[in-house]
Design a protein around this motif. Structure first.
Motif, short mmCIF file in Angstrom:
data_model
loop_
_atom_site.label_atom_id
_atom_site.label_comp_id
_atom_site.label_asym_id
_atom_site.label_seq_id
_atom_site.Cartn_x
_atom_site.Cartn_y
_atom_site.Cartn_z
N ALA A 195 0.83 -1.21 0.00
CA ALA A 195 0.00 0.00 0.00
C ALA A 195 0.86 1.26 0.00
CB ALA A 195 -0.92 0.00 1.21
N SER A 255 -2.05 -8.05 -3.86
CA SER A 255 -2.91 -6.87 -3.91
C SER A 255 -2.08 -5.61 -3.74
CB SER A 255 -3.97 -6.95 -2.80
OG SER A 255 -4.85 -5.83 -2.86
N GLU A 256 -2.51 -4.55 -4.43
CA GLU A 256 -1.92 -3.22 -4.28
C GLU A 256 -3.03 -2.23 -4.01
OE1 GLU A 256 0.85 -2.04 -7.43
OE2 GLU A 256 0.75 -4.09 -8.18
N GLU A 257 -2.81 -1.34 -3.04
CA GLU A 257 -3.80 -0.33 -2.71
C GLU A 257 -3.13 1.03 -2.58
OE1 GLU A 257 -6.81 -1.14 -2.95
OE2 GLU A 257 -6.73 -3.32 -2.73
N ASP A 283 -8.85 1.72 1.53
CA ASP A 283 -8.86 0.53 0.67
C ASP A 283 -8.03 -0.60 1.26
OD1 ASP A 283 -10.57 1.61 -1.23
OD2 ASP A 283 -8.94 2.56 -2.34
N VAL A 284 -6.99 -0.26 2.01
CA VAL A 284 -6.19 -1.29 2.70
C VAL A 284 -7.08 -2.05 3.69
CG1 VAL A 284 -4.33 -1.69 4.36
CG2 VAL A 284 -3.97 -0.13 2.45
N ARG A 317 -9.70 -4.18 1.87
CA ARG A 317 -9.09 -5.36 1.24
C ARG A 317 -8.66 -6.39 2.29
NH1 ARG A 317 -7.83 -9.36 -0.24
NH2 ARG A 317 -6.69 -10.08 -2.11
#
Length: 217
Positions: A7, A31-33, A38-39, A42
Motif C-alpha cells: 500500500a 494486492s496493491e492499494e 482501501d487497505v 481489502r
C-alpha cells in the motif's frame, strides 16, 4: 507462501516494492492499494498475511488509525510500515498501534527485505537506521498521549469505514458502491456515527476528524 498487500499512494513505489517482494522465495504480492481505507477494506477479505504500507496516503484515513483498526480486528495480519517519516512520533505510534515493523524509505532494499522476513516470523523489526531512546520505549509501552480516538474506535468496523468517506465528500451513492452496501445502509451508518460521537452537523464531523488526526488530505 505468504500473501502480501503493498500500500502506497505512489504507483512507482508500489511497483518497486512488489517486484522486490516477488523476488523472494515464499512471498507474493496479491494486492496493491493506494489509500488506507482501501487497505482496511481489502484486508477484510481474509487472504492477506502481511501488509507493507505507508503511513501517509491522502486522501483518506490516517495510516496510524488504520494500523490500530486492522491490528484489533485482524490480529493475524502482520503490518510492516514503509515510510519516509523517521520522526519518533510516527514510529512510536505505529508500533504501539500494532505495526510489527518499521522501515525507512531512505534505507537500502536489504533493510526492507530483512524487515519483511522478520515480521513474517512473528518478530518485531525496526530499521537499523532508527535510533530508539528510553523515552521512545516508554511511549511504545504506555501509548501516545495526544491521539485520543477511543470514541472513534468504539464505532463499528463499517462505521469507521464510512466516516472518512463522508468527511472526504463522497455521496451516499458513491459510499454504497465502494463498500458494496445499500444507500439506506449508508444513511443508517451516518446517523449512528453522529449519535455515537455526539455531533450535530457535517461541519462538526469534519472538525472532529481533523482534530483527532483521523484523516489525511
Amino acid at each position: 507462501m505468504y500473501n502480501v498487500l503493498v500500500a502506497d499512494d505512489h504507483p512507482i513505489v508500489r511497483m518497486g516494492v512488489k517486484n522486490l517482494v516477488n523476488q523472494q522465495d515464499g512471498y507474493r504480492v496479491i494486492s496493491e492499494e493506494a489509500t488506507s481505507i482501501d487497505v482496511a477494506i481489502r484486508a477484510e477479505q481474509g487472504d492477506i498475511d502481511i501488509i507493507i504500507m505507508d503511513l501517509y496516503m491522502p486522501p483518506g484515513e490516517n495510516g496510524l488509525v488504520t494500523i490500530k483498526r486492522i491490528h484489533e480486528h485482524l490480529p493475524q495480519i502482520k503490518i510492516l510500515v514503509f515510510s519516509m517519516h523517521n520522526e519518533s512520533e510516527f514510529i512510536n505510534h505505529a508500533i504501539y498501534n500494532g505495526a510489527m515493523g518499521y522501515v525507512l524509505k531512505s534505507s537500502t532494499t536489504s533493510e526492507l527485505i530483512r524487515g519483511l522476513k522478520q515480521v513474517a516470523r512473528g518478530e518485531k523489526y525496526l530499521d537499523n537506521n532508527i535510533m530508539v531512546t528510553k523515552e521512545d520505549l516508554l511511549t511504545i509501552k504506555s501509548g501516545p498521549t495526544h491521539l485520543d480516538i477511543d470514541e472513534y474506535l468504539a464505532l463499528s468496523d463499517r462505521e469507521r469505514e464510512v466516516l472518512p468517506l463522508i468527511v472526504l465528500g463522497y455521496t451516499n451513492k458513491e459510499i454504497a458502491a465502494k463498500l458494496y452496501i445499500s444507500t439506506k445502509t449508508v444513511e443508517a451508518h451516518k446517523a449512528n456515527i453522529m449519535h455515537k460521537l455526539r455531533l450535530k452537523s457535517h461541519a462538526e464531523l469534519i472538525r472532529y476528524a481533523f482534530h483527532h488526526h483521523l484523516i489525511n488530505i
